[in-house]
Design an enzyme around this catalytic site. Structure first.
Site, short mmCIF file in Angstrom:
data_model
loop_
_atom_site.label_atom_id
_atom_site.label_comp_id
_atom_site.label_asym_id
_atom_site.label_seq_id
_atom_site.Cartn_x
_atom_site.Cartn_y
_atom_site.Cartn_z
N CYS A 264 65.54 -121.86 -69.62
CA CYS A 264 64.38 -121.57 -68.77
C CYS A 264 64.79 -121.66 -67.31
O CYS A 264 65.26 -122.71 -66.85
CB CYS A 264 63.25 -122.56 -69.07
N VAL A 265 64.62 -120.57 -66.58
CA VAL A 265 65.00 -120.57 -65.17
C VAL A 265 64.02 -121.38 -64.34
O VAL A 265 64.35 -121.83 -63.24
CB VAL A 265 65.06 -119.12 -64.63
#
Length: 410
Positions: A264-265
């Site tokens: 997840c950025v």
């Protein structure tokens, strides 16, 4: 080193006062621009590396390097929102272009396989700035009660607490100690880079070759290691270890993670067995807090209208700058909330079918899964045990520390 000195990426001692001097890459590029010559390959990347190395702030034991990806959200977000509040058309253009720019930067970093703090910085600063605008522009109007402010603040605190838990260890597999000694003993396996499509091959004694697609290793039934449920483990060619079932290699973190869902950025970390619950909890708290803040703001700025109608038709929104800024922030929050709501929906559906994002992606690639609910979820059928059992399995993730088998330390 004094507080304004630092050691640059070349190992040389420099001072902050000379940060704009002696930039060979920039001088060469400017000279080529003035003479209408094309830039050499990699010139812009070298300039960016030099700038990133020289962006530092004074500190006690020497100047500290500042991550350049942290700066744009802190500077551009307030500027864009204040400009968007000047006129309806400006707001329409800016609020439409912001998601496009964020998606473009995401695909740019995803293509280069780079980790960045841009999205985490954007998310945290957006929360802080929206809360600041709410306290400065909405609360003084007198239509928001003390209890409502406390409720919104508690929701924000709970969301940040869940986010801090989601930032912890997602369930990294321990790197075998034999890998650290292999370079000294000359027993390291020989890795041969393949073509640019991401395929790699590796030569091992007594083992078949394995493939890596998009930097994610996929073993070919090696060592006959099996889980109790009959699911074969596979060999990770990058970490040089046998992965348990449902584990995967993250090409951005460079580590194998138990029950890897995705990288997840927005938290700049993987979502795996140990932090998946906290990740879902953070998304839920964010959705509740954001929707509640949007409703309170619309109730204050657009009096006498239902929230859904007020979001699209609020005649007095641009009567004064304070109302315009609040209304612009509402639309910004609505866009972000819609995106996060979609992510939460996909996550809840995947949990209901006991499938991870990584497994769904691999099933689509290998054409082994079936699309359900209009393609929102990819059912692999491998781990699905029914709705209640799937959720019971998810809620029990990370409840006990994983047992290390003999294969994990090969």
């Amino acid at each position: 080193l004094c507080c304004c000195e630092y050691v640059d990426r070349r190992g040389e001692r420099n001072h902050l006062a000379a940060c704009c001097c002696d930039c060979q890459e920039l001088d060469e590029s400017c000279e080529r621009w003035l003479t209408c010559k094309s830039l050499p390959p990699g010139a812009l990347e070298r300039i960016a590396d030099t700038v990133a190395d020289r962006v530092r702030v004074p500190w006690f034991a020497g100047a500290v390097k500042v991550n350049v990806s942290l700066v744009p959200p802190l500077v551009l977000l307030p500027v864009f929102l204040h400009v968007a509040a000047l006129h309806f058309l400006l707001g329409l253009v800016i609020l439409t272009s912001l998601p496009v720019v964020v998606l473009w930067y995401y695909y740019l970093t995803h293509k280069r396989k780079e980790r960045t703090l841009f999205f985490l910085s954007l998310g945290l600063f957006s929360l802080g700035y929206m809360y600041y605008v709410f306290l400065q522009e909405v609360v003084p109007r007198g239509h928001v009660g003390y209890s409502q402010v406390v409720t919104l603040t508690c929701g924000l605190i709970l969301m940040l607490a869940a986010l801090s838990q989601a930032k912890k260890d997602p369930g990294y597999l321990p790197i075998p100690a034999s890998n650290k000694k292999s370079s000294h003993q000359g027993l390291s396996n020989k890795t041969v880079k393949g073509s640019s499509n991401g395929f790699h091959s590796i030569t091992m004694s007594g083992a078949a070759s394995s493939r890596a697609v998009n930097g994610e290793a996929k073993g070919n039934s090696m060592m006959s290691a099996e889980e109790p449920g009959g699911v074969k483990k596979d060999w990770c060619t990058k970490c040089q270890l046998v992965r348990p079932a449902r584990a995967g290699h993250c090409r951005l973190c460079g580590r194998c993670v138990r029950r890897l869902d995705h990288h997840c950025v927005w938290i700049n970390s993987c979502v795996g067995e140990q932090n998946h619950q906290a990740f879902i909890l953070a998304l839920c708290f964010f959705m509740l807090t954001a929707v509640y803040g949007i409703l309170l703001t619309l109730h204050t700025v657009c009096r006498g209208q239902t929230p859904f109608v007020a979001l699209f038709y609020c005649p007095g929104a641009y009567s004064d700058y304070s109302s315009a800024l609040s209304f612009t922030c509402v639309w910004y929050c609505a866009i972000v909330t819609a995106g996060m709501g979609y992510i939460l929906l996909i996550q809840l559906l995947n949990i209901s079918y006991n499938v991870t994002e990584r497994e769904a992606r691999l099933a689509l690639r290998d054409n082994t899964g079936r699309r359900l609910l209009g393609g929102l979820v990819i059912d692999t059928g491998q781990y699905d045990r029914g709705f209640l059992c799937n959720w019971s399995h998810f809620l029990s993730l990370g409840s006990s520390p994983p047992q290390r088998s003999a294969e994990d330390i090969v």
